[in-house]
Design an enzyme around this catalytic site. Structure first.
Site, PDB file in Angstrom:
ATOM      1  N   HIS A  66      17.166  19.774  -9.940  1.00 50.92           N
ATOM      2  CA  HIS A  66      17.778  21.663 -10.974  1.00 50.92           C
ATOM      3  C   HIS A  66      18.513  21.199 -11.995  1.00 50.92           C
ATOM      4  O   HIS A  66      19.813  20.446 -10.981  1.00 50.92           O
ATOM      5  CB  HIS A  66      17.204  22.365  -9.600  1.00 50.92           C
ATOM      6  CG  HIS A  66      18.858  22.397  -8.531  1.00 50.92           C
ATOM      7  ND1 HIS A  66      19.721  22.613  -8.471  1.00 50.92           N
ATOM      8  CD2 HIS A  66      18.259  21.485  -7.772  1.00 50.92           C
ATOM      9  CE1 HIS A  66      20.857  22.385  -7.413  1.00 50.92           C
ATOM     10  NE2 HIS A  66      19.868  21.094  -7.034  1.00 50.92           N
ATOM     11  N   ASP A  68      20.962  24.161 -12.121  1.00 47.09           N
ATOM     12  CA  ASP A  68      21.369  25.438 -12.025  1.00 47.09           C
ATOM     13  C   ASP A  68      22.380  25.064 -10.917  1.00 47.09           C
ATOM     14  O   ASP A  68      22.059  23.930 -10.062  1.00 47.09           O
ATOM     15  CB  ASP A  68      20.057  26.482 -11.118  1.00 47.09           C
ATOM     16  CG  ASP A  68      19.438  25.965  -9.781  1.00 47.09           C
ATOM     17  OD1 ASP A  68      19.204  24.937 -10.359  1.00 47.09           O
ATOM     18  OD2 ASP A  68      18.982  26.655  -9.692  1.00 47.09           O
ATOM     19  N   ASP A  99      25.342  18.750  -5.742  1.00 47.08           N
ATOM     20  CA  ASP A  99      24.497  19.417  -5.663  1.00 47.08           C
ATOM     21  C   ASP A  99      24.333  20.305  -7.085  1.00 47.08           C
ATOM     22  O   ASP A  99      24.816  20.933  -7.425  1.00 47.08           O
ATOM     23  CB  ASP A  99      24.336  20.029  -4.559  1.00 47.08           C
ATOM     24  CG  ASP A  99      23.411  20.966  -4.347  1.00 47.08           C
ATOM     25  OD1 ASP A  99      22.226  20.672  -4.695  1.00 47.08           O
ATOM     26  OD2 ASP A  99      23.576  22.037  -4.135  1.00 47.08           O
ATOM     27  N   GLU A 133      16.498  26.282  -8.231  1.00 45.98           N
ATOM     28  CA  GLU A 133      16.358  26.325  -7.358  1.00 45.98           C
ATOM     29  C   GLU A 133      17.680  26.788  -5.920  1.00 45.98           C
ATOM     30  O   GLU A 133      17.581  27.292  -5.416  1.00 45.98           O
ATOM     31  CB  GLU A 133      16.736  24.810  -7.514  1.00 45.98           C
ATOM     32  CG  GLU A 133      16.219  24.086  -5.379  1.00 45.98           C
ATOM     33  CD  GLU A 133      17.706  23.597  -4.719  1.00 45.98           C
ATOM     34  OE1 GLU A 133      16.587  23.361  -3.692  1.00 45.98           O
ATOM     35  OE2 GLU A 133      18.633  24.071  -4.754  1.00 45.98           O
ATOM     36  N   GLU A 134      18.818  26.865  -6.978  1.00 44.90           N
ATOM     37  CA  GLU A 134      19.739  27.522  -6.396  1.00 44.90           C
ATOM     38  C   GLU A 134      19.243  29.613  -5.678  1.00 44.90           C
ATOM     39  O   GLU A 134      20.587  30.099  -4.892  1.00 44.90           O
ATOM     40  CB  GLU A 134      21.161  27.013  -6.889  1.00 44.90           C
ATOM     41  CG  GLU A 134      21.569  25.783  -6.692  1.00 44.90           C
ATOM     42  CD  GLU A 134      21.526  25.289  -5.028  1.00 44.90           C
ATOM     43  OE1 GLU A 134      21.595  25.813  -3.883  1.00 44.90           O
ATOM     44  OE2 GLU A 134      22.270  24.100  -5.315  1.00 44.90           O
ATOM     45  N   GLU A 162      18.227  15.948  -4.437  1.00 43.64           N
ATOM     46  CA  GLU A 162      19.342  16.093  -3.552  1.00 43.64           C
ATOM     47  C   GLU A 162      20.019  15.772  -2.810  1.00 43.64           C
ATOM     48  O   GLU A 162      19.360  14.754  -2.586  1.00 43.64           O
ATOM     49  CB  GLU A 162      18.728  16.702  -2.309  1.00 43.64           C
ATOM     50  CG  GLU A 162      17.431  18.637  -2.803  1.00 43.64           C
ATOM     51  CD  GLU A 162      18.088  19.294  -3.681  1.00 43.64           C
ATOM     52  OE1 GLU A 162      19.321  19.152  -2.762  1.00 43.64           O
ATOM     53  OE2 GLU A 162      18.067  20.461  -4.277  1.00 43.64           O
ATOM     54  N   HIS A 348      28.403  23.193  -2.392  1.00 36.37           N
ATOM     55  CA  HIS A 348      28.718  25.094  -2.494  1.00 36.37           C
ATOM     56  C   HIS A 348      29.616  24.916  -1.945  1.00 36.37           C
ATOM     57  O   HIS A 348      30.369  26.124  -1.692  1.00 36.37           O
ATOM     58  CB  HIS A 348      28.400  25.209  -1.519  1.00 36.37           C
ATOM     59  CG  HIS A 348      26.066  25.207  -1.345  1.00 36.37           C
ATOM     60  ND1 HIS A 348      25.230  26.372  -1.510  1.00 36.37           N
ATOM     61  CD2 HIS A 348      25.615  23.907  -2.869  1.00 36.37           C
ATOM     62  CE1 HIS A 348      24.168  25.703  -1.391  1.00 36.37           C
ATOM     63  NE2 HIS A 348      24.113  24.449  -2.720  1.00 36.37           N
TER      64      HIS A 348
END
Length: 380
Positions: A66, A68, A99, A133-134, A162, A348
């Protein structure tokens, strides 16, 4: 500067907060066109989805990622601009560095270099990229899988980028994930004055013993690959804000991460039986976010584990812990799906980063895995 590090920095500089791709996929598609990859877009409801493929024969190896990222959080708490990839203290800092823009850069360069070294390689290579995805994950990877499934497309080996490593690059491969079942529970009472409780019915008081039982229930024992199913409350809301009013209803959001030892229907039945036994007046809305999946030791797991050991010396542990990933959609058209990427300690978080020394090694692991899957040990 390595090609992988350079591309990772380019992608991190794009402020692609969900669902904005911010041009990342265009960069990748343009770059891989020179390596013989044909691009198809499956954009849906403002989400950018890209399917890139080189070759038409089996086996098909697909990398899933991903572009995003999650929001930055308080930018004044970052030690550098989150959308400017900065190298310091042996790490590459920036939102999405772990990530998962480093993984995306690593498998882009890996397939690029593999195709250059083996232009007539057997089989096919694909990349599936989304910008959802997020976020809700309702218009991202699942949209591409819907389209591929409709035309009968199968994938032989799926590798999701991931960030799976716990401490050192290569210490963990995710070879499966637990299922996710969410509930939104509304408990009805009777609103009233706190000084006249006999004229009201407090839904929080009525929920409390039921919640205690739910929190202490052993749902299953898991199995050889999965830990036991867990139950967690994420939100609990009630009241008008006034200190002298008994609320008329309360709302509770909860989630179960479940092993294959339990099914969503069985968990729903058991939870509703507890609520009924406590005499609640309630309504509950259920959402199955993911079914559990597992890829046991076999061709893909073995090839990836061998690549990791050759390049890092690590003997990776197989794990099904953690949250969900878009691997849950890929398993609809692919029997062997694993996840592997850099350390996840800062994902995150403010000052998200990835060890700089891991970036090129991650690319090498992806490329070596491709060699083992498509060329075999003798031809690699």
């Amino acid at each position: 500067m390595s090609a992988t590090l350079d591309l990772a920095k380019t992608l991190i500089a794009r402020p692609s907060v969900t669902p904005d791709d911010s041009g990342c996929q265009k960069i990748i598609a343009g770059r891989l066109a020179d390596a013989g990859f044909r691009a198809e877009r499956f954009d849906r409801n403002g989400v950018s989805n890209l399917w890139l493929r080189r070759g038409t024969d089996a086996p098909l190896v697909a990398f899933l990622g991903h572009t995003d990222v999650v929001p930055t959080g308080p930018r004044d708490q970052w030690n550098s601009d989150p959308f400017f990839a900065e190298e310091r203290d042996g790490c590459l800092f920036g939102r999405g560095s772990a990530d998962m823009k480093t993984s995306v850069a690593a498998f882009v360069v890996a397939v690029e270099q593999f195709a250059k070294a083996h232009p007539a390689h057997p089989g096919s290579i694909a990349l599936l990229l989304t910008s959802d995805e997020e976020g809700p994950a309702t218009d991202g990877t699942v949209a591409v899988i819907d389209a591929l499934q409709a035309r009968g497309q199968r994938v032989d080996f799926g590798l999701v980028g991931e960030p799976t490593s716990a401490h050192l690059l290569g210490d963990t491969i995710k070879n499966g994930r637990r299922g996710s079942l969410s509930g939104r529970l509304l408990v009805r009472g009777v609103q009233g004055h706190v000084a006249y409780p006999q004229l009201a019915r407090n839904p929080l008081h009525e929920l409390a013993p039921a919640l205690a039982e739910l929190a202490n229930t052993r749902w299953d024992a898991g199995d050889a690959f999965f830990p036991p199913t867990t139950f967690q409350v994420s939100n609990l809301h009630a009241g008008t804000g006034a200190a002298n009013v008994i609320p008329g209803q309360c709302e509770m959001h909860f989630n179960l991460r479940f092993s294959p030892a339990s099914t969503p229907s069985e968990l729903r039945r058991r939870i509703e039986a507890i609520l009924d036994r406590h005499g609640l007046s309630y309504a509950v809305t259920w959402t199955v976010g993911a079914e559990p999946f597992l890829t046991p030791a076999g061709t893909l797991v073995d090839a990836l584990a061998r690549s990791i050991h050759e390049l890092t010396g690590q003997h990776p542990q197989l794990s099904t812990s953690g949250g969900t990933s878009d691997g849950r959609f890929l398993v609809r058209i692919c029997e062997q799906v694993v996840e592997f990427g850099p350390p996840n300690a800062t994902i995150h978080q403010v000052n998200e980063c990835v060890p700089t020394q891991d970036i090129e090694r991650l690319k090498d692991i992806y490329q070596r895995t491709l060699e083992l899957l498509l060329l075999g040990a003798a031809g690699a």
